[in-house]
Write a protein that holds these residues in place. Structure first.
Motif, PDB file in Angstrom:
ATOM      1  N   GLN A  45      52.699 -55.377  44.148  1.00  0.00           N
ATOM      2  CA  GLN A  45      51.776 -54.262  44.819  1.00  0.00           C
ATOM      3  C   GLN A  45      50.788 -55.326  45.935  1.00  0.00           C
ATOM      4  O   GLN A  45      50.213 -56.105  45.249  1.00  0.00           O
ATOM      5  N   TYR A  46      50.534 -54.511  46.731  1.00  0.00           N
ATOM      6  CA  TYR A  46      49.648 -55.496  47.755  1.00  0.00           C
ATOM      7  C   TYR A  46      48.551 -54.557  48.359  1.00  0.00           C
ATOM      8  O   TYR A  46      49.004 -53.324  48.809  1.00  0.00           O
ATOM      9  N   GLN A  79      47.235 -45.369  46.324  1.00  0.00           N
ATOM     10  CA  GLN A  79      48.073 -45.849  44.907  1.00  0.00           C
ATOM     11  C   GLN A  79      47.429 -45.363  43.643  1.00  0.00           C
ATOM     12  O   GLN A  79      46.044 -45.463  43.243  1.00  0.00           O
ATOM     13  N   ILE A  82      47.699 -49.366  38.714  1.00  0.00           N
ATOM     14  CA  ILE A  82      48.153 -50.898  39.109  1.00  0.00           C
ATOM     15  C   ILE A  82      49.780 -51.059  38.670  1.00  0.00           C
ATOM     16  O   ILE A  82      50.337 -50.583  37.506  1.00  0.00           O
ATOM     17  N   THR A  86      49.707 -57.268  41.080  1.00  0.00           N
ATOM     18  CA  THR A  86      48.867 -56.862  42.024  1.00  0.00           C
ATOM     19  C   THR A  86      48.037 -57.865  42.844  1.00  0.00           C
ATOM     20  O   THR A  86      47.257 -58.411  42.125  1.00  0.00           O
ATOM     21  N   LEU A 113      44.554 -59.206  37.639  1.00  0.00           N
ATOM     22  CA  LEU A 113      44.501 -59.006  39.002  1.00  0.00           C
ATOM     23  C   LEU A 113      44.457 -60.181  39.945  1.00  0.00           C
ATOM     24  O   LEU A 113      43.600 -61.363  39.351  1.00  0.00           O
TER      25      LEU A 113
END
Length: 448
Positions: A45-46, A79, A82, A86, A113
């Protein structure tokens, strides 16, 4: 989009269990945002935030708790939660001091994170307008493309493999590598310029890009300055730097101005913080610690040799000759070697120096010195007979070791030399295209 060496450093940071939020530092347009976008491909995930956009900046200005801030970021970016590994990239963070303050809470409350921040004018604001949480963040510095990255951008894979993997470089590769390094010396390492050159292989077609690049730096001057009068001094400093690069400078009257030492010194130090220039101070050290003498005149290095060539009008002269060490009294050759040496380091604390010994009757100066393990190694950029390297000989007479480096246009070779005073030393003669590999070749030479 081409691979940059910084990606390996980012991957090493990502693998560490004790990592902290990372501040990616560097001048404008050296490719920070592009590098992080490429790095993001390793993540599940970005989330990309650009704080020059008011809506995204406002998220950090609401005085949320860190938990609420994370929820707000994910909600704004559509989103829900998480997901796996990420990465959150906060770009242009210099526009929002409250975003900087949150970095410490990311580290404490959300250690799982991956947080990276960057900003184009970040350097000039550090310790003045904004303060990063001490001990809660770490730093990497990004610079223009080095020669190996240049080869990669041009898809010169066989040449890149030879430089990276074959020590020593085979003699049959010398002429082609010198030709490629000659092109690199002309256009430099700014990503947009290199990208255009890789597509068209036409130096003349780069004129518009060089113009817009330099104008953009000149337009930024007001952002660096604390008032209008200071902006005028910085504007003069930026413009004059391209003409004064490669020489030792004095702050007083810099660039044929009437500006005093104090105001010009402040302007040049602002530009150094912005990483548009480097001030290389002399040292008389021949063994650690390498202590610079900041009371003496520094040597000026600008961000990129390609920009220096364009602004200073050296491109045509370089284009006509294969001997880059013959242009501008050899200063272009010295400057591109300095750029390669600076590109070897990603620490914000790293400084490059030269060696100087001044006496009433004579002075000696070696182009660069670097620390290699527990040795201070002199580096001279010069073509010609080894017996004419008088300053290098004087350094070696004082040094407690026997190793020196000469960067030149010839083939890789090792010479056993005797100084004028009779001391024997080993001279590693490195062709220009290996200037960024000097530490590896010092290990190779010492092992012989």
């Amino acid at each position: 989009m081409f691979k940059r060496d910084i990606l390996e450093k980012l991957s090493a940071w990502e693998k560490r269990s004790d990592r902290k939020p990372l501040i990616l530092r560097g001048a404008r347009q050296v490719g920070k945002t592009t590098a992080v976008n490429l790095f993001s491909e390793q993540f599940d995930q970005y989330i990309y935030l650009n704080l020059e956009q008011k809506e995204e900046k406002r998220i950090f200005e609401q005085e949320y708790s860190i938990q609420e801030l994370i929820q707000a970021i994910f909600f704004y970016k559509d989103q829900t939660q998480i997901k796996g590994k990420t990465l959150i990239f906060i770009d242009e963070i210099q526009t929002c001091s409250s975003a900087v303050s949150y970095l410490r809470f990311f580290y404490e409350a959300f250690p799982d994170l991956f947080i990276i921040a960057a900003g184009s004018l970040l350097e000039t604001l550090i310790d003045t307008h904004i303060s990063f949480p001490v001990g809660r963040v770490e730093y990497l510095v990004m610079k223009p493309l080095n020669f190996k990255e240049f080869l990669n951008a041009l898809s010169e894979k066989s040449s890149l493999e030879i430089i990276k993997d074959k020590i020593p470089v085979p003699k049959y590769a010398h002429n082609k590598l010198m030709k490629l390094f000659h092109a690199y010396s002309i256009i430099g390492g700014m990503p947009e310029i290199v990208q255009k050159y890789s597509e068209q292989k036409d130096i003349i077609a780069l004129k518009t890009l060089f113009d817009s690049l330099i104008v953009s730096y000149l337009d930024d001057v007001e952002k660096y300055a604390r008032n209008n009068s200071m902006a005028k001094v910085i504007l003069h400093a930026v413009s004059s730097s391209f003409y004064e690069a490669g020489t030792r400078i004095k702050f007083q009257g810099f660039g044929n101005s009437n500006y005093k030492s104090r105001e010009m010194g402040e302007a040049l130090k602002v530009l150094e913080k912005a990483m548009l220039i480097y001030l290389l101070y002399p040292s008389s050290s021949v063994k650690p610690p390498l202590q610079p003498n900041i009371k003496k005149s520094p040597k000026l290095q600008v961000l990129d040799t390609g920009m220096l060539n364009y602004f200073g009008g050296f491109q045509k002269e370089l284009f006509k000759t294969n001997a880059i060490d013959s242009v501008y009294q050899g200063k272009i050759a010295e400057h591109i070697v300095g750029q390669e040496l600076l590109a070897c380091e990603t620490s914000p604390l790293y400084k490059l120096h030269f060696w100087n010994r001044e006496k009433k009757q004579s002075s000696a100066e070696v182009d660069f010195i670097i620390q290699f393990e527990d040795l201070i190694i002199p580096i001279e950029v010069k073509t010609g007979a080894t017996g004419r390297l008088r300053s290098l000989h004087q350094f070696m007479d004082k040094a407690p070791h026997k190793y020196a480096v000469r960067v030149y246009s010839g083939q890789l070779e090792i010479n056993q030399i005797k100084t004028l005073n009779g001391k024997n030393f080993t001279l590693l003669n490195i062709p220009f295209y290996l200037a960024g590999s000097i530490p590896e070749y010092l290990y190779w030479m010492i092992s012989q």
